[in-house]
Design an enzyme around this catalytic site. Structure first.
Site, PDB file in Angstrom:
ATOM      1  N   ASN A 109       0.855  -1.194   0.000  1.00  0.00           N
ATOM      2  CA  ASN A 109       0.000   0.000   0.000  1.00  0.00           C
ATOM      3  C   ASN A 109       0.883   1.233   0.000  1.00  0.00           C
ATOM      4  OD1 ASN A 109      -2.430   1.517   0.177  1.00  0.00           O
ATOM      5  ND2 ASN A 109      -2.091   1.790   2.371  1.00  0.00           N
ATOM      6  N   HIS A 111       0.821   5.238   1.295  1.00  0.00           N
ATOM      7  CA  HIS A 111       0.060   6.077   2.230  1.00  0.00           C
ATOM      8  C   HIS A 111       0.704   7.456   2.310  1.00  0.00           C
ATOM      9  CE1 HIS A 111      -2.491   7.029   5.628  1.00  0.00           C
ATOM     10  NE2 HIS A 111      -1.434   7.585   6.186  1.00  0.00           N
ATOM     11  N   SER A 138       4.757   6.998   2.363  1.00  0.00           N
ATOM     12  CA  SER A 138       5.304   5.698   2.767  1.00  0.00           C
ATOM     13  C   SER A 138       4.716   4.595   1.896  1.00  0.00           C
ATOM     14  CB  SER A 138       4.937   5.377   4.220  1.00  0.00           C
ATOM     15  OG  SER A 138       5.277   6.422   5.092  1.00  0.00           O
ATOM     16  N   ASP A 147      -2.878   0.660   7.941  1.00  0.00           N
ATOM     17  CA  ASP A 147      -1.720   1.546   7.733  1.00  0.00           C
ATOM     18  C   ASP A 147      -0.591   1.237   8.720  1.00  0.00           C
ATOM     19  OD1 ASP A 147      -3.075   2.880   5.689  1.00  0.00           O
ATOM     20  OD2 ASP A 147      -3.924   4.355   7.061  1.00  0.00           O
TER      21      ASP A 147
HETATM   22  C1  GRF Z   1      -2.523   8.681  -3.091  1.00  0.00           C
HETATM   23  O1  GRF Z   1      -2.188   9.915  -2.548  1.00  0.00           O
HETATM   24  C2  GRF Z   1      -2.180   7.571  -2.139  1.00  0.00           C
HETATM   25  O2  GRF Z   1      -1.130   7.869  -1.280  1.00  0.00           O
HETATM   26  C3  GRF Z   1      -3.440   7.395  -1.349  1.00  0.00           C
HETATM   27  O3  GRF Z   1      -4.489   7.666  -2.247  1.00  0.00           O
HETATM   28  C4  GRF Z   1      -4.027   8.528  -3.284  1.00  0.00           C
HETATM   29  C5  GRF Z   1      -4.406   7.892  -4.579  1.00  0.00           C
HETATM   30  O4  GRF Z   1      -4.198   8.759  -5.677  1.00  0.00           O
HETATM   31  N1  GRF Z   1      -3.487   6.076  -0.760  1.00  0.00           N
HETATM   32  P1  GRF Z   1      -4.363   8.207  -7.162  1.00  0.00           P
HETATM   33  O5  GRF Z   1      -5.745   7.614  -7.292  1.00  0.00           O
HETATM   34  O6  GRF Z   1      -3.286   7.199  -7.396  1.00  0.00           O
HETATM   35  O7  GRF Z   1      -4.213   9.415  -8.046  1.00  0.00           O
END
Ligand code: GRF
Length: 214
Positions: A109, A111, A138, A147
Protein backbone atom coordinates in the site's frame (compact mmCIF):
# COMPACT_ATOMS: atom_id res chain seq x y z
CA UNK A 1 9.41 -16.69 -3.99
CA UNK A 2 6.71 -17.35 -6.53
CA UNK A 3 7.54 -17.61 -10.19
CA UNK A 4 4.82 -15.06 -11.02
CA UNK A 5 6.38 -12.39 -8.80
CA UNK A 6 6.72 -10.10 -11.81
CA UNK A 7 2.97 -10.05 -12.37
CA UNK A 8 1.00 -7.37 -10.56
CA UNK A 9 -2.67 -6.62 -9.94
CA UNK A 10 -3.51 -3.04 -8.99
CA UNK A 11 -6.54 -2.19 -6.83
CA UNK A 12 -8.00 1.30 -7.16
CA UNK A 13 -11.01 3.37 -6.15
CA UNK A 14 -10.44 6.65 -7.97
CA UNK A 15 -8.23 8.74 -10.18
CA UNK A 16 -5.45 6.18 -10.50
CA UNK A 17 -2.48 8.48 -11.03
CA UNK A 18 -0.33 5.97 -9.13
CA UNK A 19 -1.73 3.21 -11.33
CA UNK A 20 -0.65 5.30 -14.34
CA UNK A 21 2.87 5.65 -12.96
CA UNK A 22 3.05 1.90 -12.29
CA UNK A 23 1.77 1.12 -15.81
CA UNK A 24 4.20 3.60 -17.42
CA UNK A 25 7.16 2.11 -15.56
CA UNK A 26 6.14 -1.42 -16.55
CA UNK A 27 6.52 -0.66 -20.27
CA UNK A 28 10.30 -0.84 -19.98
CA UNK A 29 10.43 -2.22 -16.45
CA UNK A 30 10.81 -5.63 -14.85
CA UNK A 31 7.14 -6.37 -14.07
CA UNK A 32 3.81 -6.38 -15.89
CA UNK A 33 0.34 -5.28 -14.82
CA UNK A 34 -1.94 -8.29 -15.27
CA UNK A 35 -5.14 -6.52 -14.26
CA UNK A 36 -6.79 -3.61 -12.53
CA UNK A 37 -9.69 -3.99 -10.10
CA UNK A 38 -11.87 -1.16 -8.82
CA UNK A 39 -14.57 -1.18 -6.17
CA UNK A 40 -16.09 1.89 -7.86
CA UNK A 41 -17.55 1.57 -11.36
CA UNK A 42 -16.83 5.26 -12.09
CA UNK A 43 -13.14 5.23 -11.09
CA UNK A 44 -11.13 7.15 -13.69
CA UNK A 45 -8.30 4.69 -13.23
CA UNK A 46 -10.39 2.10 -15.10
CA UNK A 47 -10.17 4.30 -18.22
CA UNK A 48 -6.40 4.54 -17.77
CA UNK A 49 -6.18 0.73 -17.66
CA UNK A 50 -8.32 0.36 -20.77
CA UNK A 51 -6.14 2.87 -22.60
CA UNK A 52 -3.15 0.76 -21.62
CA UNK A 53 -4.91 -2.43 -22.84
CA UNK A 54 -4.94 -3.88 -19.35
CA UNK A 55 -7.90 -6.06 -18.36
CA UNK A 56 -10.20 -4.59 -15.71
CA UNK A 57 -12.77 -5.85 -13.24
CA UNK A 58 -15.27 -3.95 -11.11
CA UNK A 59 -16.49 -5.27 -7.78
CA UNK A 60 -18.90 -2.78 -6.34
CA UNK A 61 -18.73 -3.20 -2.57
CA UNK A 62 -22.29 -1.86 -2.27
CA UNK A 63 -23.54 -5.03 -3.94
CA UNK A 64 -22.20 -7.28 -1.17
CA UNK A 65 -24.12 -7.91 2.03
CA UNK A 66 -21.03 -8.03 4.24
CA UNK A 67 -17.36 -7.13 4.28
CA UNK A 68 -16.43 -10.83 4.29
CA UNK A 69 -18.48 -11.53 1.16
CA UNK A 70 -16.86 -8.59 -0.61
CA UNK A 71 -13.37 -9.64 0.51
CA UNK A 72 -13.94 -13.20 -0.72
CA UNK A 73 -15.20 -12.05 -4.11
CA UNK A 74 -12.28 -9.65 -4.38
CA UNK A 75 -9.78 -12.37 -3.51
CA UNK A 76 -11.29 -14.66 -6.16
CA UNK A 77 -11.17 -11.86 -8.75
CA UNK A 78 -7.51 -11.27 -7.91
CA UNK A 79 -6.68 -14.98 -8.17
CA UNK A 80 -8.13 -15.08 -11.68
CA UNK A 81 -5.25 -12.80 -12.74
CA UNK A 82 -2.73 -15.08 -10.95
CA UNK A 83 -0.54 -12.21 -9.75
CA UNK A 84 2.50 -12.46 -7.51
CA UNK A 85 1.83 -9.04 -6.04
CA UNK A 86 -1.24 -6.98 -5.14
CA UNK A 87 -0.71 -3.24 -5.22
CA UNK A 88 -3.20 -0.98 -3.46
CA UNK A 89 -3.16 2.41 -5.18
CA UNK A 90 -5.78 4.69 -3.70
CA UNK A 91 -7.98 1.70 -2.86
CA UNK A 92 -10.43 3.01 -0.27
CA UNK A 93 -11.70 -0.22 1.31
CA UNK A 94 -10.36 -1.79 4.46
CA UNK A 95 -9.39 -5.41 3.88
CA UNK A 96 -10.22 -8.01 6.52
CA UNK A 97 -7.84 -10.32 8.36
CA UNK A 98 -8.71 -13.39 6.24
CA UNK A 99 -7.97 -11.51 3.03
CA UNK A 100 -4.65 -10.26 4.35
CA UNK A 101 -3.68 -13.79 5.50
CA UNK A 102 -4.57 -15.26 2.11
CA UNK A 103 -2.08 -12.93 0.39
CA UNK A 104 0.41 -12.63 3.25
CA UNK A 105 3.54 -10.73 2.26
CA UNK A 106 2.20 -10.02 -1.21
CA UNK A 107 0.19 -6.82 -0.66
CA UNK A 108 1.65 -3.31 -0.83
CA UNK A 109 0.00 0.00 0.00
CA UNK A 110 1.03 3.60 -0.45
CA UNK A 111 0.06 6.08 2.23
CA UNK A 112 0.45 9.86 2.17
CA UNK A 113 2.30 10.39 5.46
CA UNK A 114 5.54 9.48 7.15
CA UNK A 115 4.21 6.37 8.90
CA UNK A 116 3.83 5.50 11.71
CA UNK A 117 2.69 9.13 11.98
CA UNK A 118 -0.71 10.04 10.61
CA UNK A 119 -2.35 6.75 9.65
CA UNK A 120 -5.92 7.07 8.34
CA UNK A 121 -7.46 9.65 6.06
CA UNK A 122 -7.14 13.41 5.51
CA UNK A 123 -3.42 13.35 6.26
CA UNK A 124 -2.43 16.61 4.51
CA UNK A 125 -4.80 18.75 6.56
CA UNK A 126 -3.94 16.97 9.79
CA UNK A 127 -0.22 17.51 9.21
CA UNK A 128 -0.84 21.22 8.55
CA UNK A 129 -3.09 21.58 11.60
CA UNK A 130 -0.35 20.06 13.77
CA UNK A 131 2.18 22.63 12.50
CA UNK A 132 4.54 19.99 11.11
CA UNK A 133 7.51 21.09 9.00
CA UNK A 134 7.97 17.72 7.34
CA UNK A 135 5.49 15.54 5.48
CA UNK A 136 5.92 12.60 3.16
CA UNK A 137 4.83 9.32 1.71
CA UNK A 138 5.30 5.70 2.77
CA UNK A 139 5.07 2.40 0.93
CA UNK A 140 4.42 -0.49 3.29
CA UNK A 141 3.44 -4.13 3.42
CA UNK A 142 -0.22 -4.56 4.26
CA UNK A 143 -0.92 -6.43 7.47
CA UNK A 144 -4.04 -6.71 9.58
CA UNK A 145 -3.32 -3.38 11.24
CA UNK A 146 -4.65 -0.46 9.16
CA UNK A 147 -1.72 1.55 7.73
CA UNK A 148 0.36 -0.33 10.31
CA UNK A 149 2.33 -2.88 8.29
CA UNK A 150 6.12 -2.53 8.13
CA UNK A 151 7.34 0.38 6.06
CA UNK A 152 9.46 -0.46 3.01
CA UNK A 153 10.37 3.02 1.80
CA UNK A 154 9.65 6.62 2.63
CA UNK A 155 10.25 9.92 0.96
CA UNK A 156 9.81 13.26 2.70
CA UNK A 157 8.88 16.75 1.55
CA UNK A 158 9.35 20.05 3.33
CA UNK A 159 6.21 21.97 4.24
CA UNK A 160 6.63 25.55 3.11
CA UNK A 161 4.84 28.75 4.03
CA UNK A 162 1.68 29.00 1.99
CA UNK A 163 1.26 25.25 1.54
CA UNK A 164 -2.29 24.00 1.87
CA UNK A 165 -3.80 20.52 1.61
CA UNK A 166 -3.98 20.87 -2.16
CA UNK A 167 -0.35 21.89 -2.73
CA UNK A 168 0.81 19.18 -0.35
CA UNK A 169 -1.26 16.58 -2.20
CA UNK A 170 0.37 17.65 -5.48
CA UNK A 171 3.89 17.49 -4.03
CA UNK A 172 3.18 14.10 -2.47
CA UNK A 173 1.79 12.72 -5.72
CA UNK A 174 4.99 13.68 -7.55
CA UNK A 175 7.02 11.68 -5.04
CA UNK A 176 4.58 8.77 -5.09
CA UNK A 177 4.81 8.38 -8.84
CA UNK A 178 8.53 7.65 -8.61
CA UNK A 179 8.58 5.79 -5.31
CA UNK A 180 5.79 3.28 -5.88
CA UNK A 181 7.01 1.81 -9.20
CA UNK A 182 10.49 1.59 -7.70
CA UNK A 183 9.27 -0.50 -4.76
CA UNK A 184 7.16 -2.69 -7.06
CA UNK A 185 10.28 -3.33 -9.14
CA UNK A 186 12.16 -4.37 -5.99
CA UNK A 187 9.46 -6.93 -5.26
CA UNK A 188 9.52 -8.14 -8.88
CA UNK A 189 13.24 -8.80 -8.58
CA UNK A 190 12.69 -10.83 -5.41
CA UNK A 191 14.52 -8.30 -3.26
CA UNK A 192 11.70 -7.67 -0.78
CA UNK A 193 10.08 -9.86 1.81
CA UNK A 194 7.82 -9.70 4.85
CA UNK A 195 8.79 -11.95 7.74
CA UNK A 196 7.38 -11.88 11.28
CA UNK A 197 5.96 -8.41 10.71
CA UNK A 198 9.32 -7.03 9.56
CA UNK A 199 10.28 -5.87 6.07
CA UNK A 200 13.54 -6.98 4.47
CA UNK A 201 15.27 -5.53 1.41
CA UNK A 202 18.10 -7.68 0.03
CA UNK A 203 17.97 -9.73 3.27
CA UNK A 204 18.56 -6.56 5.29
CA UNK A 205 16.06 -5.79 8.04
CA UNK A 206 14.63 -2.37 7.25
CA UNK A 207 14.32 0.24 10.02
CA UNK A 208 10.93 1.43 11.20
CA UNK A 209 11.00 4.23 8.62
CA UNK A 210 11.92 1.84 5.81
CA UNK A 211 14.45 2.75 3.17
CA UNK A 212 14.53 6.54 3.16
CA UNK A 213 14.93 7.75 -0.39
CA UNK A 214 15.55 11.40 0.52
C1 GRF B 1 -2.52 8.68 -3.09
O1 GRF B 1 -2.19 9.91 -2.55
C2 GRF B 1 -2.18 7.57 -2.14
O2 GRF B 1 -1.13 7.87 -1.28
C3 GRF B 1 -3.44 7.40 -1.35
O3 GRF B 1 -4.49 7.67 -2.25
C4 GRF B 1 -4.03 8.53 -3.28
C5 GRF B 1 -4.41 7.89 -4.58
O4 GRF B 1 -4.20 8.76 -5.68
N1 GRF B 1 -3.49 6.08 -0.76
P1 GRF B 1 -4.36 8.21 -7.16
O5 GRF B 1 -5.75 7.61 -7.29
O6 GRF B 1 -3.29 7.20 -7.40
O7 GRF B 1 -4.21 9.42 -8.05
Amino acid sequence: MQNNQRSVVVLISGNGSNLQAIMDYSVSGNYSVAGVISNRPDAYGLRRAEQGNIPTAVLNHKEYASRDLFDNALADAIDRFEPGLIVLAGFMRILGADFVKRFQGRILNIHPSLLPDYPGTNTHQRVLDAGEKLHGVSVHFVTEELDGGPVIAQESIAIEDGDDAETLAAKIHQKEHVLYPTVVSWFADGRLRLEDNDAYLDDRLLPESGERIT
